[in-house]
Design a protein around this motif. Structure first.
Motif, mmCIF file in Angstrom:
data_model
loop_
_atom_site.group_PDB
_atom_site.id
_atom_site.type_symbol
_atom_site.label_atom_id
_atom_site.label_comp_id
_atom_site.label_asym_id
_atom_site.label_seq_id
_atom_site.Cartn_x
_atom_site.Cartn_y
_atom_site.Cartn_z
ATOM 1 N N ARG A 36 7.575 3.446 8.578
ATOM 2 C CA ARG A 36 6.360 4.109 9.429
ATOM 3 C C ARG A 36 7.217 5.759 10.231
ATOM 4 O O ARG A 36 6.802 6.353 10.887
ATOM 5 C CB ARG A 36 6.232 3.060 10.197
ATOM 6 C CG ARG A 36 4.526 2.355 9.359
ATOM 7 C CD ARG A 36 3.948 1.707 10.241
ATOM 8 N NE ARG A 36 3.260 0.885 9.821
ATOM 9 C CZ ARG A 36 3.255 -0.421 10.676
ATOM 10 N NH1 ARG A 36 4.400 -0.937 11.312
ATOM 11 N NH2 ARG A 36 2.849 -1.786 10.260
ATOM 12 N N GLN A 94 0.866 -0.583 0.023
ATOM 13 C CA GLN A 94 -0.023 0.095 -0.067
ATOM 14 C C GLN A 94 0.884 0.745 0.209
ATOM 15 O O GLN A 94 1.222 1.694 0.617
ATOM 16 C CB GLN A 94 -0.846 -0.483 1.964
ATOM 17 C CG GLN A 94 -1.655 -1.053 1.412
ATOM 18 C CD GLN A 94 -2.824 -1.173 0.443
ATOM 19 O OE1 GLN A 94 -3.300 -0.136 0.051
ATOM 20 N NE2 GLN A 94 -2.975 -2.793 -0.363
ATOM 21 N N LYS A 145 2.980 10.696 1.318
ATOM 22 C CA LYS A 145 1.656 11.068 1.871
ATOM 23 C C LYS A 145 2.452 12.797 1.719
ATOM 24 O O LYS A 145 1.144 13.641 1.819
ATOM 25 C CB LYS A 145 1.440 10.569 3.299
ATOM 26 C CG LYS A 145 0.759 9.547 3.453
ATOM 27 C CD LYS A 145 0.071 8.996 4.755
ATOM 28 C CE LYS A 145 -0.070 7.542 5.385
ATOM 29 N NZ LYS A 145 -0.151 8.160 6.616
ATOM 30 N N LYS A 146 3.145 12.592 2.262
ATOM 31 C CA LYS A 146 3.635 14.148 2.126
ATOM 32 C C LYS A 146 4.383 14.977 0.838
ATOM 33 O O LYS A 146 4.165 16.232 0.641
ATOM 34 C CB LYS A 146 5.134 14.232 2.924
ATOM 35 C CG LYS A 146 5.348 14.393 4.437
ATOM 36 C CD LYS A 146 6.752 14.781 5.184
ATOM 37 C CE LYS A 146 6.984 13.932 6.158
ATOM 38 N NZ LYS A 146 8.339 13.262 5.682
ATOM 39 N N ARG A 196 0.931 4.090 -0.871
ATOM 40 C CA ARG A 196 0.468 5.706 -0.816
ATOM 41 C C ARG A 196 0.363 5.691 0.751
ATOM 42 O O ARG A 196 0.323 6.911 1.064
ATOM 43 C CB ARG A 196 -1.346 5.414 -1.393
ATOM 44 C CG ARG A 196 -0.409 5.932 -2.229
ATOM 45 C CD ARG A 196 -2.533 5.657 -3.385
ATOM 46 N NE ARG A 196 -2.530 5.790 -4.582
ATOM 47 C CZ ARG A 196 -1.976 6.838 -5.580
ATOM 48 N NH1 ARG A 196 -1.524 8.025 -4.862
ATOM 49 N NH2 ARG A 196 -1.888 6.770 -6.803
ATOM 50 N N LYS A 197 0.777 4.457 1.576
ATOM 51 C CA LYS A 197 0.369 5.218 3.136
ATOM 52 C C LYS A 197 2.044 5.460 3.882
ATOM 53 O O LYS A 197 2.652 5.259 4.712
ATOM 54 C CB LYS A 197 -0.327 3.922 3.620
ATOM 55 C CG LYS A 197 -1.369 3.546 3.412
ATOM 56 C CD LYS A 197 -2.029 2.083 4.378
ATOM 57 C CE LYS A 197 -3.445 2.039 4.519
ATOM 58 N NZ LYS A 197 -3.286 0.741 4.578
ATOM 59 N N HIS A 198 3.180 5.332 2.870
ATOM 60 C CA HIS A 198 3.925 5.703 2.536
ATOM 61 C C HIS A 198 4.429 7.310 2.864
ATOM 62 O O HIS A 198 3.965 7.666 2.386
ATOM 63 C CB HIS A 198 5.347 5.378 2.225
ATOM 64 C CG HIS A 198 7.269 5.591 1.677
ATOM 65 N ND1 HIS A 198 7.859 6.384 2.272
ATOM 66 C CD2 HIS A 198 7.544 4.327 2.391
ATOM 67 C CE1 HIS A 198 8.258 5.777 2.794
ATOM 68 N NE2 HIS A 198 8.590 4.745 3.174
ATOM 69 N N PRO A 199 4.808 7.572 4.919
ATOM 70 C CA PRO A 199 5.334 8.819 5.195
ATOM 71 C C PRO A 199 5.801 10.133 4.001
ATOM 72 O O PRO A 199 5.077 10.735 3.429
ATOM 73 C CB PRO A 199 6.392 8.851 5.935
ATOM 74 C CG PRO A 199 6.197 6.958 6.152
ATOM 75 C CD PRO A 199 5.789 6.480 5.323
ATOM 76 N N SER A 241 12.049 8.229 6.879
ATOM 77 C CA SER A 241 11.946 8.756 5.379
ATOM 78 C C SER A 241 12.997 7.581 4.866
ATOM 79 O O SER A 241 14.090 7.198 6.125
ATOM 80 C CB SER A 241 11.776 8.920 4.875
ATOM 81 O OG SER A 241 10.666 9.827 5.313
#
Ligand code: PMP
Length: 549
Positions: free
Chosen positions: A543, A466, A474-475, A468-471, A546
């Protein structure tokens, strides 16, 4: 003196097969399909193997008479490319098959005399079925092959024969075994099928693409497929059109929709007529097509007159469903009856093929050893013949040493039953590995950001991330491709290697999903769990921090 024509493919002498086709034998009246029980009877009817150098041969010599009760395959001549149509028999190879009279002295083809082969003897040691474990090696069989064993009545194959040129389809010795094996396992439901040896699926596929595809043609493939196939196809100017997949493999519905809706107006891309598939333990997704799915896909192929390439190296690694606590249960290998083993295998496309529209590529890389570079394909005679014209001027034949080793092991030492027991053993070993990797995934991978389907065949476990859930995503810092690279590098830093899913993407479009392919075939068994633990720590670390660019 016989006049020799100068036209490229027109030979003025009649080529007489050294072996009469099996079905031409008027004494053969009744025989049910070939099984391991009646192989000996079938062989006695077919007669002894020819022991001359480069003996011409064909599967027709070794098929049971029941094969000829089926209708013949459709003709695919209209699908052959110009390149394929320009090919024909090579003069010197054809000369090798002339058997005019027993006293014939050859000043013809430039085959060296075996007295100038600096090889007198080879020995291989192999396990004795069903004692395949390393620690059982003392029960192994040592096979010694001398240069002139056939002359001395010790064997039907020797170094002098195998190290010389052989017939392009293969030596009669190995081709007989391969043909019988194919009939026992697949029982192709049309009459004029044939096998021929190849130098492996990679080489076979390259030639098959050239036979059926011209630059600009579209070939249908699973949405994600073996990267080697993509890399073979693109330089030939082939466009790849991905067909969607679900948990049962290639979607017959999507295939039908694509073909039905294909824009056939003038100036549009030609409607595809070739479908390439890996139906069992698919590389890279690990998915296996169910029987229902196979029937549906075949029906769509019939409806749109599609020719199918079935690339099936993982066919015998059908492990079945994963069961909880299977790891503890599966420690001991006990071969089952061959009939039982065969009855549980999913039917191949070849075995569903009533029209002769399937070319099945049978790799030995995953069931014997990749370095043998000796495998085989099965298709209708017309297609095999055309393939052989190319093979004659390309690989010429698979290595004679490989053919000799395979014959000695598969035919003389193990026989069909022993080979099936070996395949059962492999299935057992891969099941253990598969069970270990699944347990490790369940223990170490973060389920909130990755999912996987438990493979029922083959050697791959395909994980969806998934992303798109990577920090970082998301940033809004990085895109999918960049992230895929970074995760890969981070995993390598943490001591685990895998393949990026995008390497297997069929077609141009990158898609919105991110996958990674792991294999449980390569690492030492004890390291598989550690590797997944490292992969889990890589993914979990996303999580917290980075990845550094
Ligand atoms: N096809 C598929 C689907 C494969 O997975 C592989 C091996 N990874 C090959 C072909 C290559 O087979 P070979 O070694 O017989 O050329």
């Amino acid at each position: 003196m016989a006049a020799v024509s100068t036209s490229k493919r027109d030979f003025s002498f009649e080529l007489k097969p050294q072996h009469q086709p099996f079905h031409a034998n008027p004494h053969v009246t009744a025989c049910k399909g070939l099984t391991i029980e009646n192989v000996a009877q079938s062989r006695s009817i077919a007669g002894p193997l020819p022991l001359s150098v480069a003996a011409s041969t064909s599967s027709d010599n070794y098929k049971s008479v029941s094969c000829y009760q089926h209708p013949k395959a459709k003709s695919w001549k209209h699908r052959f490319t110009r390149e394929a149509m320009l090919r024909g028999p090579t003069r010197l190879r054809a000369l090798a098959t002339v058997t005019a009279n027993p006293g014939l002295i050859t000043l013809g083809s430039g085959r060296p005399s075996s007295e100038y082969f600096p090889f007198e003897e080879i020995q291989v040691k192999i396990p004795k079925p069903p004692y395949f474990l390393d620690q059982e090696a003392t029960k192994g069989i040592a096979i010694t092959t001398g240069k002139y064993d056939t002359r001395h009545g010790l064997s039907s194959y020797d170094l002098a024969l195998s190290l010389n040129y052989s017939h392009g389809a293969g030596s009669p010795q190995l081709l007989r075994f391969v043909t019988e094996h194919t009939e026992i396992v697949h029982h192709p439901p049309y009459s004029d099928w044939e096998c021929c040896l190849t130098a492996g699926n990679t080489s076979g596929l390259d030639m098959v693409f050239r036979m059926f595809c011209k630059p600009g043609d579209h070939v249908l493939m699973e949405d994600y497929t073996y990267s080697g196939t993509l890399e073979a196809a693109y330089p030939l100017g082939i466009h790849i059109t991905g067909v969607r997949m679900d948990q049962n493999g290639l979607s017959a519905t999507h295939l039908d929709e694509m073909l039905t809706d294909w824009d056939t107006s003038p100036g549009s891309a030609t409607k595809p007529s070739l479908l390439y598939m890996i139906p069992t333990g698919q590389n890279p997704t690990g998915v296996t097509q169910s029987l229902t799915r196979r029937r549906e896909v075949y029906a769509v192929a019939e409806k749109h007159d599609i020719y199918i390439i079935e690339d099936d190296p993982y066919y015998f690694l059908q492990m079945g469903k994963y069961q909880e606590h299977a790891v503890e249960k599966s420690a001991v290998f006990n071969p089952e009856l061959v009939g039982h083993f065969l009855s549980k295998l999913l039917p191949s496309y070849l075995s569903l093929d009533i029209s002769g529209r399937v070319l099945r590529l049978e790799s030995t890389a995953k069931i014997l050893a990749p370095g043998l570079r000796c495998a085989w394909l099965t298709a209708s005679s017309e297609v095999v013949q055309r393939f052989l014209y190319h093979q004659d001027v390309s690989t010429v034949q698979p290595s004679g040493v490989s053919q000799l080793i395979m014959y000695k092991v598969l035919d003389e030492a193990w026989g069909h039953e022993g080979f099936f027991q070996w395949l059962m053993y492999l299935r057992h070993e891969y099941s253990k590995r598969r069970d270990i990797i699944i347990q490790a995934c369940e223990e170490y991978l973060p389920r909130d950001i990755c999912q996987w389907q438990r493979p029922e065949a083959g050697m791959f476990l395909w994980i969806e991330l998934q992303w798109r859930k990577h920090p970082l995503v998301k940033k809004g810092g990085i895109g999918k491709q960049d992230l895929e690279e970074r995760i890969f590098r981070e995993a390598v830093n943490r001591g685990v290697l895998y393949c990026q899913g995008s390497w297997f993407r069929a077609g141009e479009e990158i898609g919105d999903r991110m996958f990674l392919r792991t294999t449980f075939s390569a690492a030492p068994l004890g390291d598989v769990q550690k590797a997944i633990e490292r992969l889990g720590s890589t993914l979990k670390s996303a999580r917290m921090k980075s990845y550094v660019a």
